[in-house]
Design a protein around this motif. Structure first.
Motif, PDB file in Angstrom:
ATOM      1  N   ALA A  64       0.819  -1.205   0.000  1.00 20.38           N
ATOM      2  CA  ALA A  64       0.000   0.000   0.000  1.00 20.38           C
ATOM      3  C   ALA A  64       0.853   1.256   0.000  1.00 20.38           C
ATOM      4  O   ALA A  64       0.535   2.245  -0.679  1.00 20.38           O
ATOM      5  N   LEU A  65       1.952   1.241   0.751  1.00 26.53           N
ATOM      6  CA  LEU A  65       2.798   2.426   0.835  1.00 26.53           C
ATOM      7  C   LEU A  65       3.397   2.796  -0.511  1.00 26.53           C
ATOM      8  O   LEU A  65       3.764   3.955  -0.736  1.00 26.53           O
ATOM      9  N   ALA A  66       3.518   1.838  -1.389  1.00 20.98           N
ATOM     10  CA  ALA A  66       4.040   2.121  -2.725  1.00 20.98           C
ATOM     11  C   ALA A  66       2.997   2.775  -3.612  1.00 20.98           C
ATOM     12  O   ALA A  66       3.331   3.295  -4.687  1.00 20.98           O
ATOM     13  N   ARG A  67       1.744   2.786  -3.161  1.00 23.30           N
ATOM     14  CA  ARG A  67       0.655   3.278  -4.001  1.00 23.30           C
ATOM     15  C   ARG A  67       0.007   4.554  -3.507  1.00 23.30           C
ATOM     16  O   ARG A  67      -0.450   5.370  -4.302  1.00 23.30           O
ATOM     17  N   TRP A  68      -0.092   4.738  -2.187  1.00 24.59           N
ATOM     18  CA  TRP A  68      -0.751   5.923  -1.664  1.00 24.59           C
ATOM     19  C   TRP A  68      -0.276   6.202  -0.240  1.00 24.59           C
ATOM     20  O   TRP A  68       0.205   5.299   0.440  1.00 24.59           O
ATOM     21  N   PRO A  69      -0.420   7.458   0.235  1.00 28.42           N
ATOM     22  CA  PRO A  69      -0.082   7.752   1.631  1.00 28.42           C
ATOM     23  C   PRO A  69      -1.112   7.119   2.555  1.00 28.42           C
ATOM     24  O   PRO A  69      -2.320   7.153   2.289  1.00 28.42           O
ATOM     25  N   VAL A  70      -0.655   6.523   3.614  1.00 26.84           N
ATOM     26  CA  VAL A  70      -1.507   5.776   4.539  1.00 26.84           C
ATOM     27  C   VAL A  70      -1.626   6.568   5.845  1.00 26.84           C
ATOM     28  O   VAL A  70      -0.638   7.080   6.369  1.00 26.84           O
ATOM     29  N   LEU A  71      -2.853   6.627   6.355  1.00 25.83           N
ATOM     30  CA  LEU A  71      -3.138   7.426   7.546  1.00 25.83           C
ATOM     31  C   LEU A  71      -3.082   6.569   8.806  1.00 25.83           C
ATOM     32  O   LEU A  71      -3.807   5.583   8.951  1.00 25.83           O
ATOM     33  N   LEU A  72      -2.215   6.982   9.739  1.00 25.16           N
ATOM     34  CA  LEU A  72      -2.135   6.364  11.054  1.00 25.16           C
ATOM     35  C   LEU A  72      -3.179   6.963  11.990  1.00 25.16           C
ATOM     36  O   LEU A  72      -3.793   7.994  11.690  1.00 25.16           O
ATOM     37  N   ASP A  73      -3.343   6.342  13.149  1.00 31.00           N
ATOM     38  CA  ASP A  73      -4.225   6.901  14.155  1.00 31.00           C
ATOM     39  C   ASP A  73      -3.505   7.991  14.949  1.00 31.00           C
ATOM     40  O   ASP A  73      -2.428   8.460  14.551  1.00 31.00           O
ATOM     41  N   GLY A  74      -4.069   8.389  16.077  1.00 35.53           N
ATOM     42  CA  GLY A  74      -3.468   9.401  16.931  1.00 35.53           C
ATOM     43  C   GLY A  74      -3.099   8.836  18.287  1.00 35.53           C
ATOM     44  O   GLY A  74      -2.933   7.621  18.442  1.00 35.53           O
ATOM     45  N   GLY A  75      -3.000   9.690  19.270  1.00 38.69           N
ATOM     46  CA  GLY A  75      -2.568   9.262  20.594  1.00 38.69           C
ATOM     47  C   GLY A  75      -3.626   8.426  21.307  1.00 38.69           C
ATOM     48  O   GLY A  75      -4.777   8.855  21.449  1.00 38.69           O
ATOM     49  N   LEU A  76      -3.240   7.257  21.765  1.00 39.64           N
ATOM     50  CA  LEU A  76      -4.178   6.400  22.482  1.00 39.64           C
ATOM     51  C   LEU A  76      -4.432   6.921  23.891  1.00 39.64           C
ATOM     52  O   LEU A  76      -5.567   6.917  24.379  1.00 39.64           O
ATOM     53  N   SER A  77      -3.378   7.389  24.557  1.00 38.78           N
ATOM     54  CA  SER A  77      -3.531   7.814  25.950  1.00 38.78           C
ATOM     55  C   SER A  77      -4.478   8.994  26.086  1.00 38.78           C
ATOM     56  O   SER A  77      -5.341   9.017  26.975  1.00 38.78           O
ATOM     57  N   ASN A  78      -4.348   9.984  25.221  1.00 43.07           N
ATOM     58  CA  ASN A  78      -5.218  11.146  25.340  1.00 43.07           C
ATOM     59  C   ASN A  78      -6.671  10.795  25.049  1.00 43.07           C
ATOM     60  O   ASN A  78      -7.593  11.318  25.671  1.00 43.07           O
ATOM     61  N   GLN A  79      -6.894   9.887  24.093  1.00 43.42           N
ATOM     62  CA  GLN A  79      -8.263   9.491  23.794  1.00 43.42           C
ATOM     63  C   GLN A  79      -8.875   8.714  24.965  1.00 43.42           C
ATOM     64  O   GLN A  79     -10.034   8.921  25.322  1.00 43.42           O
ATOM     65  N   LEU A  80      -8.087   7.827  25.576  1.00 40.30           N
ATOM     66  CA  LEU A  80      -8.587   7.105  26.745  1.00 40.30           C
ATOM     67  C   LEU A  80      -8.883   8.065  27.897  1.00 40.30           C
ATOM     68  O   LEU A  80      -9.883   7.915  28.606  1.00 40.30           O
ATOM     69  N   ALA A  81      -8.016   9.059  28.090  1.00 41.91           N
ATOM     70  CA  ALA A  81      -8.262  10.055  29.136  1.00 41.91           C
ATOM     71  C   ALA A  81      -9.548  10.817  28.849  1.00 41.91           C
ATOM     72  O   ALA A  81     -10.349  11.081  29.765  1.00 41.91           O
ATOM     73  N   ASP A  82      -9.762  11.175  27.589  1.00 38.41           N
ATOM     74  CA  ASP A  82     -10.992  11.885  27.217  1.00 38.41           C
ATOM     75  C   ASP A  82     -12.227  11.027  27.447  1.00 38.41           C
ATOM     76  O   ASP A  82     -13.331  11.555  27.645  1.00 38.41           O
ATOM     77  N   GLN A  83     -12.049   9.717  27.421  1.00 40.52           N
ATOM     78  CA  GLN A  83     -13.158   8.795  27.689  1.00 40.52           C
ATOM     79  C   GLN A  83     -13.358   8.554  29.185  1.00 40.52           C
ATOM     80  O   GLN A  83     -14.223   7.777  29.584  1.00 40.52           O
ATOM     81  N   GLY A  84     -12.541   9.221  30.008  1.00 45.38           N
ATOM     82  CA  GLY A  84     -12.692   9.114  31.449  1.00 45.38           C
ATOM     83  C   GLY A  84     -11.933   7.975  32.087  1.00 45.38           C
ATOM     84  O   GLY A  84     -12.174   7.640  33.253  1.00 45.38           O
ATOM     85  N   CYS A  85     -10.966   7.389  31.368  1.00 50.72           N
ATOM     86  CA  CYS A  85     -10.221   6.251  31.895  1.00 50.72           C
ATOM     87  C   CYS A  85      -9.105   6.696  32.830  1.00 50.72           C
ATOM     88  O   CYS A  85      -8.540   7.778  32.676  1.00 50.72           O
ATOM     89  N   ASP A  86      -8.770   5.834  33.773  1.00 49.80           N
ATOM     90  CA  ASP A  86      -7.685   6.076  34.721  1.00 49.80           C
ATOM     91  C   ASP A  86      -6.405   5.465  34.158  1.00 49.80           C
ATOM     92  O   ASP A  86      -6.292   4.250  34.017  1.00 49.80           O
ATOM     93  N   LEU A  87      -5.421   6.317  33.852  1.00 49.05           N
ATOM     94  CA  LEU A  87      -4.149   5.863  33.292  1.00 49.05           C
ATOM     95  C   LEU A  87      -3.023   5.933  34.302  1.00 49.05           C
ATOM     96  O   LEU A  87      -1.854   5.839  33.932  1.00 49.05           O
ATOM     97  N   SER A  88      -3.343   6.085  35.577  1.00 48.74           N
ATOM     98  CA  SER A  88      -2.292   6.157  36.590  1.00 48.74           C
ATOM     99  C   SER A  88      -1.627   4.800  36.754  1.00 48.74           C
ATOM    100  O   SER A  88      -2.195   3.759  36.418  1.00 48.74           O
ATOM    101  N   GLY A  89      -0.411   4.812  37.270  1.00 49.03           N
ATOM    102  CA  GLY A  89       0.329   3.573  37.463  1.00 49.03           C
ATOM    103  C   GLY A  89       1.280   3.305  36.319  1.00 49.03           C
ATOM    104  O   GLY A  89       1.190   3.919  35.249  1.00 49.03           O
ATOM    105  N   PRO A  90       2.196   2.381  36.496  1.00 43.94           N
ATOM    106  CA  PRO A  90       3.247   2.153  35.504  1.00 43.94           C
ATOM    107  C   PRO A  90       2.777   1.550  34.189  1.00 43.94           C
ATOM    108  O   PRO A  90       3.466   1.681  33.180  1.00 43.94           O
ATOM    109  N   LEU A  91       1.620   0.897  34.167  1.00 45.19           N
ATOM    110  CA  LEU A  91       1.162   0.284  32.915  1.00 45.19           C
ATOM    111  C   LEU A  91       0.556   1.285  31.946  1.00 45.19           C
ATOM    112  O   LEU A  91       0.409   0.994  30.769  1.00 45.19           O
TER     113      LEU A  91
END
Length: 294
Positions: A11-38
């Motif tokens: 696919a990369l030889a044919r067209w630009p491919v779109l990645l996603d964005g930040g997972l942590s910020n989206q989870l935080a926006d969903q109200g998730c707790d990201l505290s702790g080492p994991l």
């Protein structure tokens, strides 16, 4: 609908491919707790449905690649496998072709002390390879389309990662985090990117989780030593404070010259920390729709 049917490298030889964005910020926006080492791995452990919801938000924004929640997970094979399975479930119902990229974060991410922005952990290449090998084996066993060797701050760690991949037949991209025209550990970028130039397992090289202003010089350095497709998914220009576990935003929004990145050879484009679905949807509009039959 199955996830993307053709190899990502094709696919990369044919067209630009779109990645996603930040997972942590989206989870935080969903109200998730990201505290702790994991970090995002905590949500994957406790609420995999929330990780699926975050992936879904990016797929709906037009992302063609979903990066798994395995970045900060050590050698827990069950949790690593779950990260791929959750992303795969979203990819199969996205309504358009989507690849799953299994995140292989650096050793410093597992330390959870900001070391991924410094490198130079005091470990040799053999020790780093020994750390990454079981993680990579577990992720590959789960069947992602590609490995995302991402936020690598140190060319020594990149060399260890490439050693683990050698001869596996796996496909991966290698993405450094950079600042001021060097890796975060201070190595010249031309030398860092040259490590992957002849590695058949690596389908693309570039940068992520860096200031947008550092992207173009890094892409130019990469293009000078390899003909592989390039990739760019910076953060929003914020700086991570490991002591307080907070981001310090720039005084004004960082420019996002995606057209210049594409002109420099970037074929994989997206965002990292603090870049959400709205920004990814904007990139989708800029890039245009992918061709049918992905």
């Amino acid at each position: 609908m199955p996830r993307a049917t053709r190899p990502l490298a094709e696919a990369l030889a044919r067209w630009p491919v779109l990645l996603d964005g930040g997972l942590s910020n989206q989870l935080a926006d969903q109200g998730c707790d990201l505290s702790g080492p994991l970090w995002t791995g905590r949500v994957l452990t406790e609420r995999p449905d929330q990780v699926a919801a975050a992936h879904t938000a990016y797929a709906r924004a037009g992302a063609e690649v979903l990066i798994t929640a395995s970045y900060q997970i050590g050698d827990d094979p069950g949790l690593l496998e779950r990260s791929v399975r959750v992303a795969d479930g979203v990819a199969r119902t996205a309504g358009h072709g989507v690849w799953v990229a299994a995140s292989v974060g650096p050793y410093g991410a597992v330390l959870a002390d900001g070391s991924e922005y410094r490198g130079r952990y005091g470990l040799g290449r053999d020790a780093l390879a020994a750390f990454h090998r079981p993680r990579i084996e577990a992720l590959l066993a789960a069947g992602p389309d590609v490995l995302a060797l991402e936020t690598v701050p140190d060319s020594d760690e990149a060399e260890a990662l490439l050693r683990v991949l050698a001869g596996t037949g796996a496909r991966a991209w290698l993405s450094y985090t950079v600042a001021g025209g060097r890796t975060r550990a201070g190595q010249p970028l031309r030398e860092a990117f040259a490590l992957a130039a002849e590695a058949p397992e690596v389908i693309a090289v570039g940068v992520n989780c860096c200031d947008p202003q550092d992207v173009l010089p890094a892409l130019e350095a990469a293009a000078s030593v390899t003909a592989k497709p390039l990739l760019a998914y910076p953060n929003d220009g914020s700086v991570w404070d490991a002591g307080t576990r907070t981001w310090h935003a720039p005084a004004s929004p960082a420019p996002w010259p995606a057209a210049a990145w594409r002109a420099a050879g970037a074929r994989l484009l997206g965002g990292c920390c603090r870049v959400g679905p709205d920004r990814i949807a904007g990139l989708r509009a800029t890039l245009g729709p992918p061709p049918p039959g992905v």
